[in-house]
Design a protein around this motif. Structure first.
Motif, PDB file in Angstrom:
ATOM      1  N   LYS A 139       0.864  -1.183   0.000  1.00 47.92           N
ATOM      2  CA  LYS A 139       0.000   0.000   0.000  1.00 47.92           C
ATOM      3  C   LYS A 139       0.904   1.237   0.000  1.00 47.92           C
ATOM      4  CE  LYS A 139      -4.155  -1.937   0.778  1.00 47.92           C
ATOM      5  NZ  LYS A 139      -5.305  -1.725  -0.112  1.00 47.92           N
ATOM      6  N   ASP A 140       0.433   2.302  -0.639  1.00 47.29           N
ATOM      7  CA  ASP A 140       1.290   3.491  -0.688  1.00 47.29           C
ATOM      8  C   ASP A 140       0.888   4.555   0.330  1.00 47.29           C
ATOM      9  OD1 ASP A 140      -0.994   4.475  -1.784  1.00 47.29           O
ATOM     10  OD2 ASP A 140      -0.046   5.358  -3.561  1.00 47.29           O
ATOM     11  N   TYR A 141       0.019   4.203   1.285  1.00 49.40           N
ATOM     12  CA  TYR A 141      -0.312   5.194   2.313  1.00 49.40           C
ATOM     13  C   TYR A 141       0.897   5.469   3.185  1.00 49.40           C
ATOM     14  CZ  TYR A 141      -1.043   1.229   5.615  1.00 49.40           C
ATOM     15  OH  TYR A 141      -0.901   0.106   6.400  1.00 49.40           O
ATOM     16  N   LEU A 169      11.238   1.584   7.595  1.00 54.02           N
ATOM     17  CA  LEU A 169       9.890   2.118   7.391  1.00 54.02           C
ATOM     18  C   LEU A 169       9.952   3.575   6.919  1.00 54.02           C
ATOM     19  CD1 LEU A 169       8.110   0.491  10.494  1.00 54.02           C
ATOM     20  CD2 LEU A 169       8.282  -0.368   8.141  1.00 54.02           C
ATOM     21  N   ASP A 170      10.271   3.756   5.633  1.00 54.91           N
ATOM     22  CA  ASP A 170      10.369   5.112   5.095  1.00 54.91           C
ATOM     23  C   ASP A 170       8.996   5.716   4.790  1.00 54.91           C
ATOM     24  OD1 ASP A 170       9.735   3.623   2.864  1.00 54.91           O
ATOM     25  OD2 ASP A 170      11.717   3.812   1.938  1.00 54.91           O
ATOM     26  N   ASN A 171       7.940   4.952   5.072  1.00 53.66           N
ATOM     27  CA  ASN A 171       6.577   5.490   4.958  1.00 53.66           C
ATOM     28  C   ASN A 171       6.074   6.023   6.302  1.00 53.66           C
ATOM     29  OD1 ASN A 171       6.581   2.936   6.059  1.00 53.66           O
ATOM     30  ND2 ASN A 171       4.779   2.194   4.953  1.00 53.66           N
ATOM     31  N   LEU A 172       6.992   6.139   7.251  1.00 52.09           N
ATOM     32  CA  LEU A 172       6.641   6.609   8.607  1.00 52.09           C
ATOM     33  C   LEU A 172       7.342   7.934   8.914  1.00 52.09           C
ATOM     34  CD1 LEU A 172       5.446   5.993  11.505  1.00 52.09           C
ATOM     35  CD2 LEU A 172       7.618   4.864  11.997  1.00 52.09           C
ATOM     36  N   VAL A 173       6.566   8.903   9.405  1.00 52.38           N
ATOM     37  CA  VAL A 173       7.127  10.188   9.838  1.00 52.38           C
ATOM     38  C   VAL A 173       6.669  10.455  11.268  1.00 52.38           C
ATOM     39  CG1 VAL A 173       7.312  12.660   9.404  1.00 52.38           C
ATOM     40  CG2 VAL A 173       6.954  11.105   7.483  1.00 52.38           C
ATOM     41  N   GLU A 219       6.127  22.605   6.098  1.00 50.35           N
ATOM     42  CA  GLU A 219       5.903  22.114   4.729  1.00 50.35           C
ATOM     43  C   GLU A 219       7.190  21.495   4.149  1.00 50.35           C
ATOM     44  OE1 GLU A 219       5.264  25.012   1.406  1.00 50.35           O
ATOM     45  OE2 GLU A 219       3.496  23.771   1.025  1.00 50.35           O
ATOM     46  N   ALA A 220       8.278  22.204   4.323  1.00 47.78           N
ATOM     47  CA  ALA A 220       9.555  21.726   3.779  1.00 47.78           C
ATOM     48  C   ALA A 220       9.968  20.405   4.429  1.00 47.78           C
ATOM     49  CB  ALA A 220      10.634  22.783   3.992  1.00 47.78           C
ATOM     50  N   ALA A 221       9.719  20.290   5.728  1.00 47.06           N
ATOM     51  CA  ALA A 221      10.118  19.077   6.452  1.00 47.06           C
ATOM     52  C   ALA A 221       9.334  17.857   5.960  1.00 47.06           C
ATOM     53  CB  ALA A 221       9.914  19.274   7.951  1.00 47.06           C
ATOM     54  N   PHE A 222       8.004  18.010   5.816  1.00 47.30           N
ATOM     55  CA  PHE A 222       7.197  16.875   5.328  1.00 47.30           C
ATOM     56  C   PHE A 222       7.574  16.529   3.887  1.00 47.30           C
ATOM     57  CE2 PHE A 222       4.061  17.993   8.791  1.00 47.30           C
ATOM     58  CZ  PHE A 222       4.223  16.800   9.486  1.00 47.30           C
ATOM     59  N   ALA A 223       7.913  17.558   3.091  1.00 46.42           N
ATOM     60  CA  ALA A 223       8.325  17.295   1.705  1.00 46.42           C
ATOM     61  C   ALA A 223       9.654  16.544   1.680  1.00 46.42           C
ATOM     62  CB  ALA A 223       8.435  18.617   0.948  1.00 46.42           C
ATOM     63  N   GLU A 224      10.566  16.959   2.536  1.00 43.05           N
ATOM     64  CA  GLU A 224      11.869  16.285   2.606  1.00 43.05           C
ATOM     65  C   GLU A 224      11.695  14.821   3.031  1.00 43.05           C
ATOM     66  OE1 GLU A 224      14.928  18.454   4.769  1.00 43.05           O
ATOM     67  OE2 GLU A 224      15.931  16.572   5.308  1.00 43.05           O
ATOM     68  N   ALA A 225      10.790  14.600   4.002  1.00 46.38           N
ATOM     69  CA  ALA A 225      10.558  13.230   4.502  1.00 46.38           C
ATOM     70  C   ALA A 225      10.152  12.297   3.361  1.00 46.38           C
ATOM     71  CB  ALA A 225       9.495  13.238   5.592  1.00 46.38           C
ATOM     72  N   LYS A 226       9.392  12.824   2.417  1.00 50.08           N
ATOM     73  CA  LYS A 226       8.916  11.990   1.294  1.00 50.08           C
ATOM     74  C   LYS A 226      10.060  11.564   0.377  1.00 50.08           C
ATOM     75  CE  LYS A 226       4.044  13.215   0.732  1.00 50.08           C
ATOM     76  NZ  LYS A 226       3.716  14.573   1.182  1.00 50.08           N
ATOM     77  N   THR A 227      11.163  12.301   0.409  1.00 49.79           N
ATOM     78  CA  THR A 227      12.290  11.969  -0.482  1.00 49.79           C
ATOM     79  C   THR A 227      13.251  10.966   0.157  1.00 49.79           C
ATOM     80  OG1 THR A 227      13.754  13.715   0.367  1.00 49.79           O
ATOM     81  CG2 THR A 227      12.221  14.339  -1.388  1.00 49.79           C
ATOM     82  N   VAL A 228      13.058  10.707   1.459  1.00 45.90           N
ATOM     83  CA  VAL A 228      13.986   9.827   2.173  1.00 45.90           C
ATOM     84  C   VAL A 228      13.601   8.370   1.936  1.00 45.90           C
ATOM     85  CG1 VAL A 228      14.871   9.178   4.447  1.00 45.90           C
ATOM     86  CG2 VAL A 228      14.383  11.582   3.934  1.00 45.90           C
ATOM     87  N   LYS A 231      14.713   4.617   5.290  1.00 42.45           N
ATOM     88  CA  LYS A 231      14.714   4.882   6.736  1.00 42.45           C
ATOM     89  C   LYS A 231      13.555   5.806   7.107  1.00 42.45           C
ATOM     90  CE  LYS A 231      18.990   6.694   7.033  1.00 42.45           C
ATOM     91  NZ  LYS A 231      20.089   7.500   7.616  1.00 42.45           N
ATOM     92  N   PRO A 232      13.089   5.689   8.346  1.00 45.29           N
ATOM     93  CA  PRO A 232      12.014   6.584   8.788  1.00 45.29           C
ATOM     94  C   PRO A 232      12.557   7.981   9.082  1.00 45.29           C
ATOM     95  CG  PRO A 232      12.680   5.142  10.586  1.00 45.29           C
ATOM     96  CD  PRO A 232      13.493   4.732   9.389  1.00 45.29           C
ATOM     97  N   THR A 233      11.653   8.953   9.118  1.00 46.12           N
ATOM     98  CA  THR A 233      12.053  10.341   9.378  1.00 46.12           C
ATOM     99  C   THR A 233      11.417  10.837  10.674  1.00 46.12           C
ATOM    100  OG1 THR A 233      12.316  10.911   7.052  1.00 46.12           O
ATOM    101  CG2 THR A 233      11.829  12.729   8.549  1.00 46.12           C
TER     102      THR A 233
END
Lengths: 279, 314
Positions: A139-141, A169-173, A219-228, A231-233
């Motif tokens: 799943k891409d959620y 878990l790079d889908n976790l922030v 905004e910038a932080a959540f955007a950066e997290a998506k590029t990682v 690993k989790p952010t």
């Protein structure tokens, strides 16, 4: 972020703060300090970041949000109500016997609440479970969780941190509300859990440090997290506990009590002044 | 003589076989070789997740997985699953009533040489206090296998208890056996006393009934594999028909099967109840047969308590 969006989100964050005060005042108890500190982050999450549908709160492919510091339920309920998950007037029923708005989040009773939390540390692990399940089932959620800085004194937080990095878990922030205060006093005096950045980095996380009240930085932080990838952010968000209400700012005693009528009026006046400045 | 097999062996076998039929994942906390989840891991490595030695995290992770609709088993020794992670089970799984199967192996005295820190005789009591929790303690390998599938299909949280020590597989010899959650199994009808047992004690209850039969005492034997919800109907019927009960459990007599039976019968049909089990004490290291003798978990002690229960009848 353009000025228009920034202004709009600032207004929503301020509305959330007013909702928090209204809810806690009507309940006669609750946790305003750590709710107010996360209002900007919650406004951004619920109005910009999360892929959600208020008309279909159980949508299978939605992004998940877990309020691991469950005692700040008022800010979650305010964000959900502002986003249209349930009527805003219900916020005044917070903590009442017949209400579906429990003192701590209850996923069975409240539309939009993805995990039952309140016991510190447990929500963070549950968020890891949701993220792992997303990976298992292709799943891409994405999964978002908000932790308290005091909460990070719980050993389970670090068990979960280890787990999330181990399973990539790079889908976790995770957002860590670094307001510096807990019930018994400053975190540095009660049981110093800092430095969070070095600890999370050592546990294998991608670490971003921001000001919790700077919407552009959020905004910038959540955007950066998506590029990682891989690993989790964690976003370490330096905040002001009680933000927006003059006498609650950086005041430990407003961690877990409601204002009486006179101070309630001051709080609303403070926040209305901010609303005026955002017009 | 029935084949002997530990119920934890049946757990591993059940996971591996049922994994072909059902979609579920399995978590363990660094005990896969002992709990037998390793059998599943070998066959379905992509559906097995070791959580390391962090049981609290494992249980809350399982809860998070369950919120997404994914079925999950979370496994450790009974001491660390039900004991260490009690609060996580209550708040992350019990309160939101999530579909997680929590599995505690190596329960109580039959752990043997590892001793008291690992001999959890309180797990069923702890799990029984959580609203909505189904609590199962199977008697033997065949019943354990059936319990795993029933828990998988059940909507709501379950706690399953398995043992380390081999036990005769009596269920395998029953032609009309059917496992139903919350329904006791009558092994033998009696008229003087009823022995109510679960887990490791069921085969000893049958031996006790044989001892009593030789003395001319007719003892019924019931296996209560599901301690919650309790089969109050069957227990009440037994109390009415025989007027005396002995409970037999490899668990503390506080909060376990004996306590559950007393609680139920005190409201439906009060009769004398004698409780065989761990008598409010800790275990110790030793060979299992010697420990069973030392803690009174024997057919002879069940028979003795049956005589006492009969003597207490008015």
């Amino acid at each position: 972020m353009d000025k228009k969006k920034q202004l709009e989100l600032s207004r929503i964050a301020n509305d959330i703060r007013i909702d928090v005060i209204e809810g806690v005042y009507n309940a006669g108890c609750g946790h305003p300090g750590g709710s107010l500190s996360m209002a900007d982050v919650m406004a951004y999450l619920y109005f910009e970041e999360l892929r959600i549908d208020p008309k279909n709160p159980k949508w299978e492919d939605r992004d998940r949000f877990v309020l691991s510091k469950g005692h700040t339920a008022p800010v979650l309920y305010a964000a959900l109500a502002e986003r249209g998950f349930f009527p805003k007037e219900d916020l005044k029923t917070l903590r009442k016997t017949t209400s579906y708005l429990q003192g701590h989040p209850d996923m069975k009773g409240t539309p939009g609440v993805d995990m039952t939390t309140g016991s510190l540390g447990l929500g963070f692990s549950a968020a890891c479970g949701m993220a792992l399940s997303g990976k298992i089932n292709n799943k891409d959620y994405r999964v978002y969780t908000v932790l308290g800085d005091g909460e990070s004194e719980e050993g389970q937080v670090w068990e979960a941190a280890m787990f999330a990095a181990h399973y990539k878990l790079d889908n976790l922030v995770a957002v860590l509300d670094w307001n510096g205060l807990q019930i018994d006093g400053p975190i540095a005096e009660v049981m110093n859990p800092t430095p969070h950045d070095e600890k999370f980095r050592a546990f294998g996380w991608h670490v971003i440090s921001i000001c919790a009240h700077d919407l552009e930085a959020i905004e910038a932080a959540f955007a950066e997290a998506k590029t990682v990838k891989g690993k989790p952010t964690v976003i370490i968000a330096k905040s002001v506990k009680g933000k927006g209400v003059s006498y609650m700012e950086n005041a430990c005693e407003w961690h877990g009590q409601a204002p009486k009528e006179d101070l309630y009026k001051v709080a609303i006046e403070d926040l209305e002044k901010i609303a005026e400045s955002l017009k | 003589m029935a084949d002997k097999k530990a119920t934890r062996e049946a757990y591993g076998a059940a996971l591996a076989t049922l994994g072909e039929k059902y979609d579920f994942v399995v978590l363990d906390a660094d005990l896969a070789a002992a709990t037998k989840t390793g059998v599943f891991k070998k066959k379905f490595p992509e559906r097995f997740f070791d959580c390391g030695i962090a049981e609290g995290n494992m249980v809350s992770v399982a809860a998070g997985i369950a919120t997404t609709g994914q079925k999950v088993f979370a496994t450790s020794f009974a001491m660390f699953a039900a004991g260490r992670a009690y609060e996580q089970i209550r708040n992350s799984i019990g309160y939101p009533h999530l579909n997680v199967n929590i599995v505690g192996t190596h329960a109580s005295i039959t752990v043997g040489e590892d001793g008291a820190t690992h001999q959890c005789s309180e797990d069923l009591a702890l799990m029984r206090t959580i609203p909505g929790m189904t609590v199962i303690s199977p008697a033997d390998a065949t019943e354990a296998y059936a319990a795993v599938e029933a828990a998988l299909l059940h909507d709501g949280p379950c706690y399953l208890r398995f043992g380390r020590f081999a036990v005769p597989d009596l269920t395998a010899e029953m032609s009309d056996y059917k496992f139903e959650l919350g329904k006791g199994v009558t092994y033998r009808e009696g008229s003087d006393v009823t022995i109510v047992a679960n887990g490791y004690m069921v085969h000893l209850a049958l031996e006790a009934a044989d001892i009593l039969k030789a003395e001319g005492i007719s003892a019924g034997v019931i296996n209560i594999h599901t301690i919650k919800p309790l089969d109050t109907e069957l227990l009440t019927k037994a109390a009415k028909e025989t007027g005396a009960i002995v409970t037999a459990e490899e668990h503390s007599v506080i909060g376990g099967l004996g306590a559950a039976v007393c609680e139920a019968l005190s409201e439906t049909c009060p009769v004398p109840v004698m409780r065989v089990g761990v008598q409010d004490t800790f275990g110790r290291s030793g060979k299992v047969p010697e420990l069973l003798e030392m803690y009174g978990l024997t057919a002879a002690n069940i028979a003795e308590n049956a005589r006492r229960a009969i003597a207490l009848k008015k």
